[in-house]
Write an enzyme that holds these catalytic residues in place. Structure first.
Site, PDB file in Angstrom:
ATOM      1  N   GLU A  70       0.838  -1.191   0.000  1.00  0.00           N
ATOM      2  CA  GLU A  70       0.000   0.000   0.000  1.00  0.00           C
ATOM      3  C   GLU A  70       0.884   1.257   0.000  1.00  0.00           C
ATOM      4  OE1 GLU A  70      -2.906  -0.852   3.085  1.00  0.00           O
ATOM      5  OE2 GLU A  70      -3.378  -2.763   2.129  1.00  0.00           O
TER       6      GLU A  70
ATOM      7  N   GLU B  84      -9.077   3.969   3.970  1.00  0.00           N
ATOM      8  CA  GLU B  84      -8.740   3.235   2.748  1.00  0.00           C
ATOM      9  C   GLU B  84      -8.720   4.270   1.644  1.00  0.00           C
ATOM     10  OE1 GLU B  84      -7.838   0.183   2.542  1.00  0.00           O
ATOM     11  OE2 GLU B  84      -8.697  -0.872   4.260  1.00  0.00           O
TER      12      GLU B  84
HETATM   13  O1  0X9 Z   1      -7.917  -5.674   6.129  1.00  0.00           O
HETATM   14  C1  0X9 Z   1      -7.316  -4.684   6.563  1.00  0.00           C
HETATM   15  O2  0X9 Z   1      -6.417  -4.737   7.372  1.00  0.00           O
HETATM   16  C2  0X9 Z   1      -7.710  -3.304   6.060  1.00  0.00           C
HETATM   17  N1  0X9 Z   1      -7.974  -3.309   4.658  1.00  0.00           N
HETATM   18  S1  0X9 Z   1      -6.758  -3.510   3.595  1.00  0.00           S
HETATM   19  O3  0X9 Z   1      -7.298  -3.632   2.272  1.00  0.00           O
HETATM   20  N2  0X9 Z   1      -5.876  -2.221   3.562  1.00  0.00           N
HETATM   21  O4  0X9 Z   1      -6.004  -4.620   3.996  1.00  0.00           O
HETATM   22  C3  0X9 Z   1      -8.973  -2.861   6.755  1.00  0.00           C
HETATM   23  C4  0X9 Z   1      -8.887  -2.881   8.230  1.00  0.00           C
HETATM   24  C5  0X9 Z   1     -10.058  -2.215   8.874  1.00  0.00           C
HETATM   25  N3  0X9 Z   1     -10.816  -3.087   9.730  1.00  0.00           N
HETATM   26  C6  0X9 Z   1     -11.909  -3.774   9.296  1.00  0.00           C
HETATM   27  N4  0X9 Z   1     -12.310  -3.713   8.080  1.00  0.00           N
HETATM   28  N5  0X9 Z   1     -12.578  -4.487  10.170  1.00  0.00           N
HETATM   29 ZN    ZN Z   2      -4.056  -2.269   4.289  1.00  0.00          ZN
END
Ligand code: 0X9
Ligand code: ZN
Length: 577
Positions: free
Chosen positions: A167, A365
């Site tokens: 990212e 995000e």
């Molecule tokens: O999955 C993650 O860690 C995050 N998205 S990513 O695409 N950057 O990997 C989101 C984390 C936020 N928490 C939740 N969605 N529960």
């Molecule tokens: Zn992430």
């Protein structure tokens, strides 16, 4: 010069992007056979059997060339290759972004940029180390404040980037925000530099990000680069390794090969420990943004449960999260929602920051629509995030102010004064159109005032004599609370007069006045009481009102129009910005 035979990235099965659209699917990624960051060329590897032998040492074959492979290998793996009789040559090519994405900062470049920022602004930009990554990279932090030394009595705000290796855009946005605070002369920002401690952890997972770009083509790597005991799979997902309800709820994986592997225990990843330690020693931090890509989202706790306000959250905090996230959604254009609305996670940054530390964390995000959106997006995505970054710094002294709850017992600030109610506006025609009859004198300006100047129209001259025409008034809002029309005029002989407004919804002329009008100037004044917007063209915004005057008689006559106007009251603007 060698020709590239098959530019196969053997291990790279590129990930399904983790955007809102693929929200329920956990990310997938390549799984190299073992850890390591050093890229080597291994000559003399020609057959699949030889490549298999190389791969079995645990090295990750990232490129197959004529008679050679490029591998990423740990020191142990390199020794194993040597024991098998392979020669290994350090890859001369620098480990960097593909040329097209050169504007992105790799680990060294980001640190160089940070060093330059500190050199340029020694009074406000202070660098610190918050420890080392698994592979020993220095974890560089930035503190922006007019205080030479850290002051824990000032409200703190923390921006974290790069939990996830691929990212890379998060680094760029965080750097841009650091530059903003360091360089801006806007009084609102210098005031924050004077009254806050503004912290940045710009690259919390540098091992992973360097690994991701190590071959010059992306590997879609997500985790850190910490080996897993008893497994050939490398890496822990830093955003599943925090110690609040770690592994509680099916929001992470216990399988080392998974890209959401939570680690063997909470805080097993050194980079996560370093972030924890930094936060533990900075109780002045009140609000934080952790930048991720991608999905155009602003997420607030919790991620471990779908419940909006579980027992480990106060209603006030929930309301504060919602209010702040909405405000930042307004300025970024992203969508605000609870983390678990995206999908359940356990052990993520947000949950620990709120659950364990009672700070107000947000996970952003960013946009881009892919993990590798190209360098062209850096500037626009950064600028898009400036207002939200400033906002959290402003709110860091008292986040609940977002819902009108002050932190020092003082009464909430009075609501901003209501704007004055909209006043009626009068408008006159800027054009007219004759259906029946002939203009003999005057023009549209004659209709604009009751001043003796006349627009004169001679009737038709056979059958039932008619004058029929309309004036068009432009710039009238569809959103209006009152509308009235006035027409003044006379005729050289009495005729049957009707005055109409055009109903744009039904496509008909609606008559508001019917009278026998003669040589004495008469006035038709009327106010429609319903469906006002249907007398204005178009569905929204500003449109036209058309007012028609029609008169009939059995012998010739001339119409003298003195005044035509409408008066309308615009609807109150929406006070929610
Ligand atoms: O999955 C993650 O860690 C995050 N998205 S990513 O695409 N950057 O990997 C989101 C984390 C936020 N928490 C939740 N969605 N529960
Ligand atoms: Zn992430």
């Amino acid at each position: 010069m060698r020709t590239r035979l098959v530019p196969v990235v053997l291990a790279a099965v590129f990930a399904a992007p983790l955007a809102a659209s693929s929200a329920s699917r956990p990310p997938t990624e390549s799984q190299p056979q073992a850890g390591g960051v050093t890229a080597y060329v291994v000559p003399g590897v020609r057959t699949r059997e030889q490549r298999t032998t190389v791969a079995r040492t645990g090295t990750d074959i990232v490129e197959v060339r004529r008679g050679a492979v490029t591998v990423l290998a740990t020191r142990t793996e390199r020794r194993a290759l040597a024991r098998l009789g392979f020669r290994v040559r350090l890859l001369r090519r620098p480990l960097d972004f593909p040329p097209a994405d050169a504007a992105y900062h790799n680990y060294a470049e980001a640190n160089a940029d940070i060093n330059q920022l500190a050199a340029d602004h020694p009074a406000t930009v202070h660098l610190f180390s918050f420890g080392s990554s698994y592979e020993g990279r220095d974890l560089v932090g930035i503190r922006i404040s007019n205080d030479a030394t850290d002051r824990l009595d000032e409200p703190g705000v923390l921006y974290v980037a790069l939990h996830h290796a691929r990212e890379h855009l998060t680094v760029e946005v965080a750097l841009s925000i650091a530059h903003l605070f360091a360089e801006s002369t806007d009084p609102a920002i210098t005031q924050l530099v004077a009254t806050r401690q503004i912290y940045f952890l710009v690259q919390m997972n540098p091992d992973g990000s360097e690994y991701d770009i190590a071959t010059g083509s992306y590997r879609s790597w997500r985790k850190n680069r910490q080996p897993n005991a008893g497994s050939s799979y490398v890496g822990t997902d830093p955003n599943r390794n925090y110690g609040y309800r770690w592994g509680c709820c099916g929001g992470s994986s216990g399988f080392t090969g998974s890209s959401t592997y939570r680690g063997p225990s909470a805080f097993s990843a050194p980079e996560v420990v370093r972030v924890r330690d930094f936060v533990d020693t900075h109780p002045n931090i009140r609000i934080s943004i952790s930048y991720h890509t991608y999905g155009d989202l602003i997420l607030y706790p919790y991620g471990y449960t779908y419940t909006d306000v579980p027992s480990d959250m106060t209603q006030l905090d929930h309301d504060t999260f919602v209010a702040m996230a909405r405000e930042m959604a307004r300025t970024t254009g992203y969508t605000a929602e609870q983390s678990s609305d995206l999908y359940i996670t356990d052990g993520d940054y947000n949950d620990w920051m709120y659950g364990a530390k009672r700070m107000y964390p947000f996970t952003f995000e960013l946009g881009g629509g892919t993990f590798y959106p190209g360098a062209g997006i850096i500037a626009s995505e950064s600028v898009k995030n400036h207002a939200a970054a400033i906002y959290v710094a402003q709110m860091a002294d008292c986040p609940t102010r977002a819902v009108g709850v002050t932190c020092d017992g003082s009464p909430p600030p009075p609501p901003p004064p209501a704007p004055p109610p909209p006043r009626p506006v009068t408008a006159v025609p800027n054009s007219f159109t004759i259906y029946s009859g002939t203009r003999t004198a005057g023009d549209v300006t004659a209709l604009g005032a009751d001043d003796g100047a006349l627009l004169q129209i001679a009737s038709t001259t056979s059958g039932t004599r008619v004058t029929s025409w309309y004036g068009r008034i432009t710039g009238v809002p569809n959103a209006l609370t009152a509308l009235s029309g006035t027409y003044r005029g006379s005729h050289s002989a009495s005729c049957s007069q009707g005055v109409y407004l055009y109903n744009w919804s039904s496509g008909t002329w609606a008559r508001f006045s019917a009278t026998t009008a003669g040589t004495v100037e008469n006035e038709a004044a009327f106010s429609p009481t319903s469906s006002l917007a249907s007398y204005v063209s178009g569905p929204s915004g500003n449109g036209d009102v058309a007012m028609r005057v029609h008169c009939t008689r059995s012998s010739n006559f001339t119409t003298s129009a003195e005044l035509m106007k409408v008066t309308y009251t615009p609807a109150q603007q929406n006070l929610l910005r």
